[in-house]
Design a protein around this motif. Structure first.
Motif, PDB file in Angstrom:
ATOM      1  N   GLU A  59       0.823  -1.205   0.000  1.00 49.36           N
ATOM      2  CA  GLU A  59       0.000   0.000   0.000  1.00 49.36           C
ATOM      3  C   GLU A  59       0.864   1.266   0.000  1.00 49.36           C
ATOM      4  N   GLU A  60       1.964   1.234   0.792  1.00 49.46           N
ATOM      5  CA  GLU A  60       2.855   2.397   0.849  1.00 49.46           C
ATOM      6  C   GLU A  60       3.567   2.622  -0.493  1.00 49.46           C
ATOM      7  N   LYS A  61       3.962   1.531  -1.126  1.00 48.73           N
ATOM      8  CA  LYS A  61       4.595   1.650  -2.449  1.00 48.73           C
ATOM      9  C   LYS A  61       3.605   2.228  -3.477  1.00 48.73           C
ATOM     10  N   MET A  62       2.360   1.815  -3.371  1.00 42.25           N
ATOM     11  CA  MET A  62       1.342   2.300  -4.295  1.00 42.25           C
ATOM     12  C   MET A  62       1.098   3.789  -4.080  1.00 42.25           C
ATOM     13  N   GLN A  63       1.142   4.225  -2.820  1.00 42.37           N
ATOM     14  CA  GLN A  63       0.996   5.651  -2.529  1.00 42.37           C
ATOM     15  C   GLN A  63       2.158   6.447  -3.112  1.00 42.37           C
ATOM     16  N   GLN A  64       3.364   5.900  -3.034  1.00 41.63           N
ATOM     17  CA  GLN A  64       4.526   6.570  -3.619  1.00 41.63           C
ATOM     18  C   GLN A  64       4.401   6.679  -5.132  1.00 41.63           C
ATOM     19  N   ALA A  65       3.784   5.684  -5.748  1.00 44.74           N
ATOM     20  CA  ALA A  65       3.639   5.676  -7.204  1.00 44.74           C
ATOM     21  C   ALA A  65       2.549   6.646  -7.672  1.00 44.74           C
ATOM     22  N   LEU A  66       1.435   6.732  -6.950  1.00 42.05           N
ATOM     23  CA  LEU A  66       0.302   7.547  -7.390  1.00 42.05           C
ATOM     24  C   LEU A  66       0.244   8.932  -6.737  1.00 42.05           C
ATOM     25  N   LEU A  67       0.961   9.103  -5.615  1.00 41.70           N
ATOM     26  CA  LEU A  67       1.069  10.395  -4.932  1.00 41.70           C
ATOM     27  C   LEU A  67      -0.270  11.038  -4.593  1.00 41.70           C
ATOM     28  N   PRO A  68      -1.115  10.381  -3.788  1.00 41.88           N
ATOM     29  CA  PRO A  68      -2.355  11.029  -3.355  1.00 41.88           C
ATOM     30  C   PRO A  68      -2.056  12.238  -2.482  1.00 41.88           C
ATOM     31  N   TRP A  82      -8.566   7.924  -1.132  1.00 50.15           N
ATOM     32  CA  TRP A  82      -7.349   8.597  -1.595  1.00 50.15           C
ATOM     33  C   TRP A  82      -7.780   9.826  -2.392  1.00 50.15           C
ATOM     34  N   THR A  83      -7.451  11.004  -1.877  1.00 54.39           N
ATOM     35  CA  THR A  83      -7.753  12.251  -2.586  1.00 54.39           C
ATOM     36  C   THR A  83      -6.608  12.538  -3.555  1.00 54.39           C
ATOM     37  N   MET A  84      -6.920  12.570  -4.840  1.00 50.18           N
ATOM     38  CA  MET A  84      -5.913  12.735  -5.880  1.00 50.18           C
ATOM     39  C   MET A  84      -5.912  14.174  -6.411  1.00 50.18           C
ATOM     40  N   GLY A  85      -4.762  14.627  -6.823  1.00 48.59           N
ATOM     41  CA  GLY A  85      -4.629  15.988  -7.332  1.00 48.59           C
ATOM     42  C   GLY A  85      -5.370  16.197  -8.633  1.00 48.59           C
ATOM     43  N   GLY A  86      -5.995  17.362  -8.786  1.00 48.41           N
ATOM     44  CA  GLY A  86      -6.664  17.695 -10.031  1.00 48.41           C
ATOM     45  C   GLY A  86      -5.650  17.933 -11.141  1.00 48.41           C
ATOM     46  N   GLY A  87      -6.165  18.129 -12.358  1.00 45.58           N
ATOM     47  CA  GLY A  87      -5.292  18.289 -13.513  1.00 45.58           C
ATOM     48  C   GLY A  87      -5.049  16.984 -14.239  1.00 45.58           C
ATOM     49  N   MET A  92      -7.058   8.293 -15.869  1.00 45.51           N
ATOM     50  CA  MET A  92      -5.605   8.206 -15.879  1.00 45.51           C
ATOM     51  C   MET A  92      -5.076   7.620 -14.575  1.00 45.51           C
ATOM     52  N   TYR A  93      -5.692   8.001 -13.455  1.00 42.21           N
ATOM     53  CA  TYR A  93      -5.287   7.439 -12.170  1.00 42.21           C
ATOM     54  C   TYR A  93      -5.584   5.938 -12.114  1.00 42.21           C
ATOM     55  N   LEU A  94      -6.718   5.534 -12.681  1.00 43.18           N
ATOM     56  CA  LEU A  94      -7.054   4.106 -12.709  1.00 43.18           C
ATOM     57  C   LEU A  94      -6.039   3.315 -13.541  1.00 43.18           C
ATOM     58  N   LEU A  95      -5.621   3.879 -14.668  1.00 44.98           N
ATOM     59  CA  LEU A  95      -4.620   3.207 -15.506  1.00 44.98           C
ATOM     60  C   LEU A  95      -3.287   3.092 -14.775  1.00 44.98           C
ATOM     61  N   GLN A  96      -2.904   4.161 -14.062  1.00 45.48           N
ATOM     62  CA  GLN A  96      -1.671   4.113 -13.270  1.00 45.48           C
ATOM     63  C   GLN A  96      -1.768   3.039 -12.196  1.00 45.48           C
ATOM     64  N   ALA A  97      -2.915   2.992 -11.531  1.00 43.29           N
ATOM     65  CA  ALA A  97      -3.116   1.998 -10.476  1.00 43.29           C
ATOM     66  C   ALA A  97      -3.054   0.582 -11.041  1.00 43.29           C
ATOM     67  N   GLN A  98      -3.679   0.378 -12.191  1.00 44.14           N
ATOM     68  CA  GLN A  98      -3.674  -0.943 -12.826  1.00 44.14           C
ATOM     69  C   GLN A  98      -2.252  -1.396 -13.147  1.00 44.14           C
TER      70      GLN A  98
END
Length: 368
Positions: A59-68, A82-87, A92-98
């Motif tokens: 989970e921590e590695k995933m947070q580092q990858a997606l940067l919520p 997980w609150t994600m940055g706008g822009g 796109m976040y789902l593809l990154q997570a996948q």
């Protein structure tokens, strides 16, 4: 008597050699012991380094990858929020997570974009199993107000027709990178010397090309015309590059007919590529064949829209380009260099930062 002297000499030499060996032997042993200790220490250190476990959880590695921006837990929804940055869109976040989940030994169980949620801009559910088999239930919520740094880029360029001391001061007050579209022929020598006084610039050659708008007054700018030979066109581009060797690309000036004419376009692009320059078509001709021709020639090219005072105000144009960057991830803003434009962009850096847009030069934009 002579034989006796030889015997004595041999005995003395042997004595010196044996004594020296006895003296050196402990030191050699010590050096070998030191080397052995050093090697052993190095080996032990390597072993320790290799055996240091990766202490971060899946989970921590995933947070580092997606940067919520923020991580919380909803007891009502029984989900990690997980609150994600706008822009950047939730897709796109789902593809990154996948990509992360599949690469790191996890498995996606369920993904669903959520609609009609007035609390957030965009949202989606993601159920997955981690690398250890445990289940993790997430909800991504894309913030309306906080933006992911570097989520988008915006290139800014100025069409330069003259350089006054006031314009140079105004350019140097801008706190971001930008391009100057510079005519390589026509202006005085003082004009080109004044370019050296400008700080954050990148230069592109702004060359007139075949257009219904060209007339005799443009001849001093040495436009590239349909009736020119390949050699003539190559000579013009080569001279332009030699005059301003720090130039990074070529931008069309007028050129609404040039970008439709394959033979002329190929004659322009060939020396452009040979000098390591990119090409930008700002003619706004919907029939432009620049994308296909550049693809065939394996060149870096893009088409983009400059400011046109006939169909929008300066304020509307700058706002639309900021929205375009936010929506599409990248955009260009090409303005005439004058006091009005410089005043309009005085706070551009602050506005762009608030929406997660990075201001870049055209060379960076061309690589995207």
């Amino acid at each position: 008597m002579g034989k006796m002297k030889h015997v004595v000499a041999i005995i003395i030499v042997l004595t010196i050699l044996i004594g020296g060996f006895i003296f050196l032997l402990p030191k050699l042993s010590g050096m070998q012991a030191t080397d052995s200790t050093t090697n052993a220490t190095a080996t032990d250190s390597t072993t320790v380094q290799e055996s240091v476990p990766d202490t971060l959880s899946f989970e921590e590695k995933m947070q580092q990858a997606l940067l919520p921006l923020e991580v919380s837990y909803s007891k009502r929804k029984k989900r990690h929020i997980w609150t994600m940055g706008g822009g950047q869109t939730v897709i796109m976040y789902l593809l990154q997570a996948q990509r992360f989940i599949e690469k790191n030994g996890g498995k996606i169980l369920f993904m669903e974009e959520l609609y009609n949620n007035n609390e957030v801009f965009q949202a989606a559910k993601v159920d997955l199993t981690k690398d250890n088999g445990d289940t993790l239930n997430l909800e991504f919520q894309v913030s309306r107000n906080e933006f992911k740094p570097g989520a988008s880029i915006l290139a800014v360029a100025f069409q330069v027709t003259n350089l006054t001391p006031e314009l140079i001061v105004g350019l140097n007050q801008l706190d971001f990178k930008y391009d100057l579209l510079v005519p390589p022929f026509g202006p005085s020598d003082d004009f080109y010397r004044d370019l050296d006084r400008i700080k954050r610039k990148e230069i592109a050659l702004w060359i007139p090309m075949e257009s219904t708008k060209l007339n005799k007054a443009h001849n001093k700018l040495r436009p590239l015309r349909i009736h020119h030979t390949e050699e003539q066109i190559e000579n013009v581009i080569t001279e332009a590059y030699r005059k301003i060797p720090e130039a990074k690309g070529i931008v069309s000036r007028y050129g609404d007919q040039a970008v439709e004419h394959r033979q002329l376009l190929q004659a322009i692009l060939k020396p452009t590529k040979e000098h390591g320059l990119w090409f930008a078509d700002i003619s706004m001709n919907k029939l432009s064949i620049v994308p296909q021709t550049c693809q065939d020639m394996e060149m870096t090219c893009k088409c983009t829209a400059p400011y046109n005072p006939d169909n929008s105000s300066l304020s509307d144009y700058t706002k639309s380009k900021l929205r375009e960057a936010k929506r599409n991830g990248l955009a260009t803003m090409i303005l005439p260099l004058n006091q009005s434009s410089l005043e309009k962009l005085g706070n551009l850096s602050e506005i762009a930062q608030k929406q997660g847009t990075t201001l870049v030069n055209l060379s960076t934009f061309m690589k995207k």
